[in-house]
Enzyme design. Sequence first.
Site, PDB file in Angstrom:
ATOM      1  N   HIS A 105      54.400  38.429  33.426  1.00 10.25           N
ATOM      2  CA  HIS A 105      53.724  37.818  34.580  1.00 10.25           C
ATOM      3  C   HIS A 105      54.094  36.344  34.755  1.00 10.25           C
ATOM      4  CE1 HIS A 105      51.406  41.341  35.496  1.00 10.25           C
ATOM      5  NE2 HIS A 105      50.864  41.378  34.293  1.00 10.25           N
ATOM      6  N   HIS A 111      56.823  39.643  23.505  1.00  6.32           N
ATOM      7  CA  HIS A 111      55.912  40.182  24.520  1.00  6.32           C
ATOM      8  C   HIS A 111      56.359  41.601  24.870  1.00  6.32           C
ATOM      9  CE1 HIS A 111      52.764  39.154  27.447  1.00  6.32           C
ATOM     10  NE2 HIS A 111      53.410  39.926  28.301  1.00  6.32           N
ATOM     11  N   HIS A 125      46.901  42.862  24.830  1.00  3.31           N
ATOM     12  CA  HIS A 125      45.558  42.256  24.851  1.00  3.31           C
ATOM     13  C   HIS A 125      44.600  42.877  23.841  1.00  3.31           C
ATOM     14  CE1 HIS A 125      45.890  40.412  29.184  1.00  3.31           C
ATOM     15  NE2 HIS A 125      47.001  40.267  28.462  1.00  3.31           N
ATOM     16  N   GLU A 174      50.535  33.556  30.310  1.00  5.53           N
ATOM     17  CA  GLU A 174      51.087  34.242  31.480  1.00  5.53           C
ATOM     18  C   GLU A 174      50.015  34.921  32.341  1.00  5.53           C
ATOM     19  OE1 GLU A 174      53.004  37.864  31.337  1.00  5.53           O
ATOM     20  OE2 GLU A 174      51.392  38.740  30.167  1.00  5.53           O
ATOM     21  N   ASN A 175      48.791  35.060  31.813  1.00  4.05           N
ATOM     22  CA  ASN A 175      47.694  35.660  32.582  1.00  4.05           C
ATOM     23  C   ASN A 175      46.613  34.645  32.945  1.00  4.05           C
ATOM     24  OD1 ASN A 175      48.259  38.225  30.336  1.00  4.05           O
ATOM     25  ND2 ASN A 175      48.485  38.583  32.511  1.00  4.05           N
TER      26      ASN A 175
END
Length: 269
Positions: A72, A156, A183, A43-44
């Site tokens: 995201h 998530h 992260h 997603e990043n």
Amino acid sequence: MAKPLRLFFIADIVGEPGLNLLETMFPPLRDKYEPDFIIANAENSHEGRGLNRHIVKRLYDIGVNVITGGNHSFDKWKIFPYMKTDEKLLRPLNYPKGNAGYGYGIYDTGISGLKIGVLNLQGRTFMPQIDDPFSTCTWALERIKSETDIVFVDFHAEATAEKLAFAWNFDGKVSAVIGTHTHIPTNDARILPGGTGYLTDAGMTGPFDSVIGMDKDTSIRRFTLGTPQKYKIADKDNRICGVSLQIDPESAKCTHIEPVIFPEFTNSL
């Protein structure tokens, strides 16, 4: 005992630094862990927020079987039509009905008809107030379990307490709950009493000379000034974070879970 199903999960891929590192250094890791099935959170992956079709193809080209997402997933609107067509590209299932994309899927593992369910969910604590991930998971499991008992969940979420509560609630009902979003790789990989493999956060695949992937100076200004700053991805000290798991195909329980950081961090000068 039957041969275990070997899974490898690639933690949140951050921009080109993460993608480039995967394309060059993931093949040796794949040879080492010999996964039967590979899942990656992306997603990043496009400029730090969202993803596009080109990146999806790059990930499939290195052997990724399923791509998961998070808050995201919807940042780049141009991918919305494609999200409706690719059942291997997931986004959190508990976004309200009507959003593009799939929240779970059931896939062949390549092992004599053995299937795996992959479910993508998003927490609500310190996150957008979308639908309840607990009841959404229960709803999805009723459908997945008609075809397979092996279920991998990418949860998530921001809050560690929410991740733990979710894992305990579904211990023994899913094979693994792997946390994403922060992260920061955590050091609590374990198998819960019911047989569910658990890790609070798998970390990220990308630049660690950063603040969770973001340029350090930009991030510091954001906190010290209290105002928005132009998003800028860092580009140094790139590492792959992930998780290697083994699942007993007969019981659907996790029998081994191992966090992976490559290259490893050094703890002394």
